[in-house]
Design a protein around this motif. Sequence first.
Motif, mmCIF file in Angstrom:
data_model
loop_
_atom_site.group_PDB
_atom_site.id
_atom_site.type_symbol
_atom_site.label_atom_id
_atom_site.label_comp_id
_atom_site.label_asym_id
_atom_site.label_seq_id
_atom_site.Cartn_x
_atom_site.Cartn_y
_atom_site.Cartn_z
ATOM 1 N N LEU A 1 0.818 -1.206 0.000
ATOM 2 C CA LEU A 1 0.000 0.000 0.000
ATOM 3 C C LEU A 1 0.851 1.255 0.000
ATOM 4 N N TYR A 2 0.270 2.310 -0.508
ATOM 5 C CA TYR A 2 0.901 3.628 -0.538
ATOM 6 C C TYR A 2 0.825 4.230 0.852
ATOM 7 N N LEU A 3 1.912 4.816 1.303
ATOM 8 C CA LEU A 3 1.942 5.438 2.610
ATOM 9 C C LEU A 3 2.672 6.763 2.525
ATOM 10 N N VAL A 4 2.076 7.757 3.136
ATOM 11 C CA VAL A 4 2.707 9.060 3.268
ATOM 12 C C VAL A 4 2.312 9.596 4.638
ATOM 13 N N CYS A 5 3.170 10.361 5.237
ATOM 14 C CA CYS A 5 2.809 11.041 6.471
ATOM 15 C C CYS A 5 1.855 12.156 6.050
ATOM 16 N N ALA A 6 0.559 11.895 6.202
ATOM 17 C CA ALA A 6 -0.482 12.756 5.644
ATOM 18 C C ALA A 6 -0.853 13.936 6.532
ATOM 19 N N ALA A 7 -0.237 14.051 7.689
ATOM 20 C CA ALA A 7 -0.577 15.151 8.599
ATOM 21 C C ALA A 7 -0.415 16.482 7.883
ATOM 22 N N GLY A 8 -1.497 17.232 7.819
ATOM 23 C CA GLY A 8 -1.466 18.554 7.197
ATOM 24 C C GLY A 8 -1.606 18.561 5.688
ATOM 25 N N LEU A 9 -1.708 17.404 5.059
ATOM 26 C CA LEU A 9 -1.822 17.343 3.607
ATOM 27 C C LEU A 9 -3.287 17.278 3.176
ATOM 28 N N SER A 10 -3.594 17.934 2.074
ATOM 29 C CA SER A 10 -4.918 17.840 1.482
ATOM 30 C C SER A 10 -4.965 16.600 0.586
ATOM 31 N N ALA A 11 -6.167 16.231 0.167
ATOM 32 C CA ALA A 11 -6.305 15.092 -0.752
ATOM 33 C C ALA A 11 -5.534 15.352 -2.043
ATOM 34 N N GLY A 12 -5.568 16.575 -2.536
ATOM 35 C CA GLY A 12 -4.839 16.905 -3.757
ATOM 36 C C GLY A 12 -3.340 16.736 -3.598
ATOM 37 N N GLU A 13 -2.818 17.152 -2.448
ATOM 38 C CA GLU A 13 -1.385 16.993 -2.186
ATOM 39 C C GLU A 13 -1.013 15.515 -2.077
ATOM 40 N N VAL A 14 -1.868 14.725 -1.448
ATOM 41 C CA VAL A 14 -1.615 13.287 -1.343
ATOM 42 C C VAL A 14 -1.622 12.659 -2.732
ATOM 43 N N LEU A 15 -2.610 13.005 -3.539
ATOM 44 C CA LEU A 15 -2.690 12.446 -4.895
ATOM 45 C C LEU A 15 -1.483 12.870 -5.733
ATOM 46 N N ASP A 16 -1.037 14.110 -5.585
ATOM 47 C CA ASP A 16 0.148 14.571 -6.322
ATOM 48 C C ASP A 16 1.388 13.795 -5.893
ATOM 49 N N ASP A 17 1.539 13.568 -4.580
ATOM 50 C CA ASP A 17 2.678 12.806 -4.080
ATOM 51 C C ASP A 17 2.636 11.375 -4.607
ATOM 52 N N LEU A 18 1.473 10.767 -4.540
ATOM 53 C CA LEU A 18 1.333 9.388 -5.020
ATOM 54 C C LEU A 18 1.695 9.305 -6.502
ATOM 55 N N ALA A 19 1.186 10.236 -7.293
ATOM 56 C CA ALA A 19 1.481 10.230 -8.733
ATOM 57 C C ALA A 19 2.976 10.386 -8.986
ATOM 58 N N ALA A 20 3.634 11.281 -8.257
ATOM 59 C CA ALA A 20 5.073 11.490 -8.441
ATOM 60 C C ALA A 20 5.868 10.246 -8.079
ATOM 61 N N ARG A 21 5.420 9.523 -7.067
ATOM 62 C CA ARG A 21 6.148 8.334 -6.626
ATOM 63 C C ARG A 21 5.936 7.130 -7.543
ATOM 64 N N MET A 22 4.961 7.185 -8.406
ATOM 65 C CA MET A 22 4.716 6.065 -9.325
ATOM 66 C C MET A 22 5.894 5.840 -10.274
ATOM 67 N N ASP A 23 6.729 6.846 -10.478
ATOM 68 C CA ASP A 23 7.894 6.711 -11.353
ATOM 69 C C ASP A 23 9.091 6.080 -10.656
ATOM 70 N N ASN A 24 9.024 5.916 -9.343
ATOM 71 C CA ASN A 24 10.139 5.319 -8.605
ATOM 72 C C ASN A 24 10.315 3.857 -8.991
ATOM 73 N N GLU A 25 11.536 3.396 -8.871
ATOM 74 C CA GLU A 25 11.799 1.962 -8.981
ATOM 75 C C GLU A 25 11.280 1.306 -7.707
ATOM 76 N N PRO A 26 10.850 0.054 -7.765
ATOM 77 C CA PRO A 26 10.278 -0.591 -6.579
ATOM 78 C C PRO A 26 11.173 -0.551 -5.339
ATOM 79 N N ALA A 27 12.452 -0.784 -5.484
ATOM 80 C CA ALA A 27 13.348 -0.767 -4.318
ATOM 81 C C ALA A 27 13.427 0.631 -3.711
ATOM 82 N N GLU A 28 13.499 1.659 -4.566
ATOM 83 C CA GLU A 28 13.535 3.034 -4.071
ATOM 84 C C GLU A 28 12.212 3.384 -3.391
ATOM 85 N N GLU A 29 11.103 2.949 -3.967
ATOM 86 C CA GLU A 29 9.804 3.269 -3.382
ATOM 87 C C GLU A 29 9.638 2.628 -2.009
ATOM 88 N N LEU A 30 10.172 1.447 -1.833
ATOM 89 C CA LEU A 30 10.102 0.812 -0.522
ATOM 90 C C LEU A 30 10.897 1.636 0.505
#
Length: 176
Positions: A127-156
């Motif tokens: 699952l996708y995890l981010v420290c969401a404290a203070g983040l809006s849904a849009g900011e979370v979605l932007d972060d998730l989208a940006a991380r989709m380009d990571n290699e699996p080992a880096e994303e872990l």
Amino acid sequence: MPDPAVPDPAVPDPAGFDLTGFNTAPADVLRPLLTECLAVPRWVDAVLAGRPYPDVDALLAGSARAADLSDEEVRAALAGHPRIGEGARHGGVSAAWSADEQSGVARSSADRLAAANAAYENRFGHLYLVCAAGLSAGEVLDDLAARMDNEPAEELRVAGRELGKIAALRLGKVVA
């Protein structure tokens, strides 16, 4: 869905500790609460072993040093977290903390978050995890989208760093 407001009787009330109380409480009393902060036994043991802490900054620094997690520890800890935009799967302290941390993530974005979570999980196998404290849904979605380009080992590794941030945030609540 469990009610995050219902306390787990096995976990001490986090509001019951100041730094002195944290430093002097029996390890078996603190262990369940620390596990709610980060469900990694090695991290819990390291935080306990570092006592007594002279101040909260030293406690958080010790937590950060111990939060250099192995891939197996990251995967195990991720398994206990709710998806961003979803409620916790169990009640208790961490469920209440999670609800508070995700309070900026609007439920109106639930469908977009569910689709983005599914795409992320399909790509990375966890699952996708981010420290969401203070983040809006849009900011979370932007972060998730940006991380989709990571290699699996880096994303872990990124997910592991986010777990460390969440642990520090929660640990700060324990000794506030």
